[in-house]
Scaffold this active site. Structure first.
Site, mmCIF file in Angstrom:
data_model
loop_
_atom_site.group_PDB
_atom_site.id
_atom_site.type_symbol
_atom_site.label_atom_id
_atom_site.label_comp_id
_atom_site.label_asym_id
_atom_site.label_seq_id
_atom_site.Cartn_x
_atom_site.Cartn_y
_atom_site.Cartn_z
ATOM 1 N N MET A 64 0.840 -1.203 0.000
ATOM 2 C CA MET A 64 0.000 0.000 0.000
ATOM 3 C C MET A 64 0.878 1.258 0.000
ATOM 4 S SD MET A 64 -3.408 -0.951 2.100
ATOM 5 C CE MET A 64 -2.767 -0.728 3.738
ATOM 6 N N GLY A 65 2.175 1.095 -0.230
ATOM 7 C CA GLY A 65 3.053 2.255 -0.366
ATOM 8 C C GLY A 65 3.513 2.834 0.956
ATOM 9 N N HIS A 103 8.925 1.447 3.573
ATOM 10 C CA HIS A 103 9.942 1.468 4.627
ATOM 11 C C HIS A 103 10.828 0.230 4.465
ATOM 12 C CE1 HIS A 103 7.409 -1.547 6.473
ATOM 13 N NE2 HIS A 103 6.398 -0.690 6.589
ATOM 14 N N HIS A 116 9.138 -3.164 3.702
ATOM 15 C CA HIS A 116 8.790 -3.344 2.288
ATOM 16 C C HIS A 116 10.045 -3.612 1.460
ATOM 17 C CE1 HIS A 116 5.439 -0.414 3.510
ATOM 18 N NE2 HIS A 116 4.771 -1.481 3.111
ATOM 19 N N GLN A 169 -10.278 -3.165 1.690
ATOM 20 C CA GLN A 169 -9.802 -3.790 2.927
ATOM 21 C C GLN A 169 -9.875 -2.856 4.139
ATOM 22 O OE1 GLN A 169 -5.841 -4.488 1.075
ATOM 23 N NE2 GLN A 169 -5.027 -4.040 3.093
ATOM 24 N N GLU A 217 5.879 -11.544 7.184
ATOM 25 C CA GLU A 217 5.360 -12.238 8.375
ATOM 26 C C GLU A 217 4.729 -11.254 9.354
ATOM 27 O OE1 GLU A 217 8.578 -14.511 9.999
ATOM 28 O OE2 GLU A 217 8.307 -16.138 8.531
HETATM 29 P P1 AMP Z 1 1.452 -2.920 3.428
HETATM 30 O O1 AMP Z 1 1.997 -1.836 2.569
HETATM 31 O O2 AMP Z 1 1.338 -2.551 4.870
HETATM 32 O O3 AMP Z 1 0.199 -3.539 2.868
HETATM 33 O O4 AMP Z 1 2.545 -4.078 3.423
HETATM 34 C C1 AMP Z 1 2.976 -4.653 2.203
HETATM 35 C C2 AMP Z 1 3.770 -5.887 2.496
HETATM 36 O O5 AMP Z 1 4.904 -5.560 3.301
HETATM 37 C C3 AMP Z 1 2.957 -6.941 3.290
HETATM 38 O O6 AMP Z 1 3.261 -8.234 2.793
HETATM 39 C C4 AMP Z 1 3.471 -6.738 4.688
HETATM 40 O O7 AMP Z 1 3.370 -7.904 5.496
HETATM 41 C C5 AMP Z 1 4.938 -6.386 4.439
HETATM 42 N N1 AMP Z 1 5.483 -5.684 5.595
HETATM 43 C C6 AMP Z 1 4.972 -4.593 6.219
HETATM 44 N N2 AMP Z 1 5.733 -4.251 7.281
HETATM 45 C C7 AMP Z 1 6.744 -5.153 7.340
HETATM 46 C C8 AMP Z 1 7.850 -5.348 8.228
HETATM 47 N N3 AMP Z 1 8.082 -4.549 9.268
HETATM 48 N N4 AMP Z 1 8.696 -6.383 7.976
HETATM 49 C C9 AMP Z 1 8.473 -7.211 6.934
HETATM 50 N N5 AMP Z 1 7.443 -7.082 6.069
HETATM 51 C C10 AMP Z 1 6.592 -6.063 6.261
#
Ligand code: AMP
Length: 267
Positions: free
Chosen positions: A30-31, A34, A37, A61, A148
């Site tokens: 979702m951008g 960090h 990602h 979602q 994870e």
């Molecule tokens: P999001 O942008 O929050 O939807 O996350 C995108 C992907 O990055 C998802 O598969 C998350 O589980 C992964 N992700 C987010 N934060 C972390 C983190 N701290 N460590 C590892 N993977 C992450």
């Protein structure tokens, strides 16, 4: 790096990559990227001939009253980071591109979606499963990378892939943390200075749960050990501290901001 904002352009580019015999790795996000990602992006770049990433804040979602309208975004910064990590194709569709009309077809993964995050956010995982199914159909990846950090989401995606026979290998990547244990999250920017100082309580609670489990405690006592740690932090409101399938999972609110984390029960 090529940036695509239409389904057609992204699909054709990845069709061409596969037609050239190259494997494609997909990282849905979702951008507001960090290091968490970036660890997924780097893994996809290392594992696959071509890495593709998507940035889409998926309204399906988010529940009513959640942070859809205020979700942080920085498309320019994200593009630089993705290109720097070696991503070849970045998909940044508008909502109207992904959902041009009313969404009448959704994917629900029973079981894995229930309880925990699914209990607090009843439509969340149907939204996740639907957008992941769409992205898989558009991109046709060989592998897809998920963190994870969002453990229950990972289980939902694995089940989606199995039950709907997507020809995709799901790769789980370990949680990236700040030095004080706080799991990186785009939502950490919402925290005030005091809340940020209190936020490592999630990780401390998980470690306390693991220690209790290591000492032979039953699930309810492990959950109590986690709960006790959170209770001692005045800025934190516990949503749940739970044991499921040898995993410790926790959700905590700091004012309007809700953070989640999890840890394997055994080291
Ligand atoms: P999001 O942008 O929050 O939807 O996350 C995108 C992907 O990055 C998802 O598969 C998350 O589980 C992964 N992700 C987010 N934060 C972390 C983190 N701290 N460590 C590892 N993977 C992450």
């Amino acid at each position: 790096m090529q940036v695509h904002d239409t389904i057609d352009s992204f699909r054709k580019a990845l069709d061409a990559e596969r037609a050239g015999g190259r494997t494609v790795g997909l990282v849905p996000t979702m951008g507001y990227l960090h290091e968490g990602h970036l660890s997924l992006l780097r893994r996809a770049v290392a594992d696959c001939d071509v890495a593709a990433a998507t940035i889409f804040v998926n309204p399906l979602q988010f529940g009513a009253g959640e942070d859809l309208a205020t979700y942080p975004s920085d498309l320019e910064g994200d593009s630089r980071l993705a290109a720097g990590a070696g991503v070849a194709h970045l998909f940044t569709p508008a909502t109207s591109e992904m959902y041009p009309g009313e969404v009448l077809t959704t994917v629900t993964v029973a079981g894995a979606s229930e309880g925990l995050e699914g209990g607090a956010r009843p439509t969340h995982f149907a939204g996740v499963a639907t957008v992941v199914a769409k992205l898989f159909n558009i991109a046709g990846p060989c592998r897809a990378y998920f963190g994870e950090k969002d453990w229950q989401q990972l289980q939902v995606v694995r089940r989606l892939v199995t039950d709907l026979s997507f020809p995709v290998e799901v790769v789980a990547c370990p949680t990236v943390r700040e030095p004080d244990g706080l799991a990186l999250s785009s939502r950490n920017v919402y925290l005030s200075t005091g809340q940020r100082r209190a936020a490592p309580v999630l990780y401390r609670a998980l470690l306390a749960g693991r220690a209790a489990a290591g000492a032979g405690a039953e699930a309810t006592a492990v959950e109590a050990a986690m709960t006790e740690v959170v209770s001692a932090e005045p800025l934190a409101d516990l949503d749940y501290a739970a044991v499921r399938d040898d995993r410790l999972l926790i959700a905590v609110r700091f004012g309007p901001t809700r953070l989640i984390d999890n840890l394997a029960m055994e080291e």
